[in-house]
Design a protein around this motif. Structure first.
Motif, PDB file in Angstrom:
ATOM      1  N   GLN A 213      21.171  83.554  48.707  1.00  0.00           N
ATOM      2  CA  GLN A 213      19.820  83.020  47.868  1.00  0.00           C
ATOM      3  C   GLN A 213      18.708  82.329  48.876  1.00  0.00           C
ATOM      4  N   VAL A 214      19.560  81.430  49.759  1.00  0.00           N
ATOM      5  CA  VAL A 214      18.614  80.841  50.704  1.00  0.00           C
ATOM      6  C   VAL A 214      18.043  81.751  51.864  1.00  0.00           C
ATOM      7  N   TRP A 215      18.975  82.679  52.148  1.00  0.00           N
ATOM      8  CA  TRP A 215      18.450  83.509  53.070  1.00  0.00           C
ATOM      9  C   TRP A 215      17.423  84.554  52.862  1.00  0.00           C
ATOM     10  N   ARG A 216      17.259  84.855  51.596  1.00  0.00           N
ATOM     11  CA  ARG A 216      16.607  85.745  50.908  1.00  0.00           C
ATOM     12  C   ARG A 216      15.112  85.338  51.342  1.00  0.00           C
ATOM     13  N   TYR A 217      14.818  83.987  51.553  1.00  0.00           N
ATOM     14  CA  TYR A 217      13.306  83.749  51.758  1.00  0.00           C
ATOM     15  C   TYR A 217      13.103  83.064  52.847  1.00  0.00           C
ATOM     16  N   GLY A 218      11.978  83.560  53.843  1.00  0.00           N
ATOM     17  CA  GLY A 218      11.917  82.943  55.148  1.00  0.00           C
ATOM     18  C   GLY A 218      12.631  83.391  56.330  1.00  0.00           C
ATOM     19  N   SER A 219      14.016  83.697  56.106  1.00  0.00           N
ATOM     20  CA  SER A 219      15.053  83.929  57.116  1.00  0.00           C
ATOM     21  C   SER A 219      14.648  85.304  57.850  1.00  0.00           C
TER      22      SER A 219
END
Length: 305
Positions: A213-219
């Motif tokens: 979920q963290v990687w889905r945004y900005g990564s």
């Protein structure tokens, strides 16, 4: 009605059925055939025309007809075309939207052209999500013929001028889709290996779904594939309901063979294909051979059943 405003579809499985519905929603008149009476009924219930024979399919389309084949690659495509040809007339268009080998598409184009028919190959990506998200389409054939079908492609695509395009002469659509799927193999393998490494670091007690979920945004590694991965991990964090067995549709193999023919090094795609094949080996003989060789030259321990 012009070919670009109506379309016959052969093969109303999950993807073909979804495509038919998206076309209907886009104002395209759809006539569909499938050997499954249930699939035909679903199409009719949705507001399109379902038929029970190829003869009825052709009769319900005006010339010049356009018929989209969503059948398995190889012989089924040739067999379907052979059955349709006596029912159709010169100028009618065959569209292969399946995962055919581009060399078969080149052959079919030349064979059909000699008989007065048109042929377009469409590498189609989007799977079961295409109804909602739209389909990415890589198209090969004669450009004027492709242009005549523009309303169909616009209805299927994510946007009127997004996610689809003319790739080049016959075979180009399926060639680009072949490489697309090879790249997909490599991306999937990289995600799988990365999450496996993190999952094995037990002392950190990492939450894989949260990481996705963290990687889905900005990564820089964000992608739709990662979105789907996050959703899968949310439903089954340990993937305990799955068997470690991975199929391949054939396009990864074709990509690797094409790379070899072109003297192009493609180690990531090649290894990802090999890993899929290896996943299907029961009681893996290769790994047992490696273990016994290590035991023979170095006395390293082996595990026995």
């Amino acid at each position: 009605m012009a070919a670009g405003r109506e379309l016959g579809i052969i093969g109303l499985g999950k993807m073909g059925g979804n495509m038919a519905e998206r076309l209907r929603q886009g104002g395209i008149q759809v006539v569909g055939f499938d050997f499954s009476a249930e699939a035909v009924k679903r199409l009719t219930d949705a507001g399109s025309t379902g038929v029970s024979s190829l003869e009825d399919l052709v009769k319900n389309l005006s010339a010049p007809r356009a018929i989209w084949l969503m059948v398995p690659a190889g012989k089924p495509v040739d067999d379907t075309i052979a059955k349709l040809k006596p029912l159709m007339q010169k100028g009618d268009i065959f569209i292969d939207g399946g995962n055919s080998n581009y060399k078969d598409s080149q052959r079919r184009y030349h064979e059909l052209e000699a008989e007065g028919f048109k042929f377009v190959d469409v590498g189609t990506s989007g799977g079961v999500w295409g109804l909602k998200e739209g389909y990415s389409m890589m198209i090969g054939g004669e450009e004027p013929v492709v242009e005549s079908l523009r309303p169909i492609f616009e209805a299927l695509a994510p946007g009127k001028d997004l996610g689809w395009g003319y790739m080049g002469p016959a075979g180009a659509g399926h060639f680009v889709k072949m490489v697309h799927n090879g790249i997909e193999y490599g991306m999937m393998q990289a995600y799988a290996e990365g999450f496996s490494i993190m999952g094995q670091k037990k002392e950190l007690n990492l939450d894989l779904e949260k990481i996705a979920q963290v990687w889905r945004y900005g990564s820089v590694v964000r992608s739709w594939l990662l979105d789907l991965t996050a959703d899968a991990l949310k439903k089954d964090p340990g993937l305990e309901d799955l068997e470690a067995y991975v199929e391949d549709s054939g396009e990864g193999r074709w990509t690797v063979m094409e790379a070899i023919d072109l003297n192009i090094s493609a180690p990531v795609i090649t290894e990802s294909l090999i890993r899929r094949i290896r996943s299907r080996e029961e009681n893996n003989f290769t790994d047992r051979m490696l273990a016994i060789m290590r035991n023979a030259f170095g006395g390293h321990a082996v595990k026995k059943d």
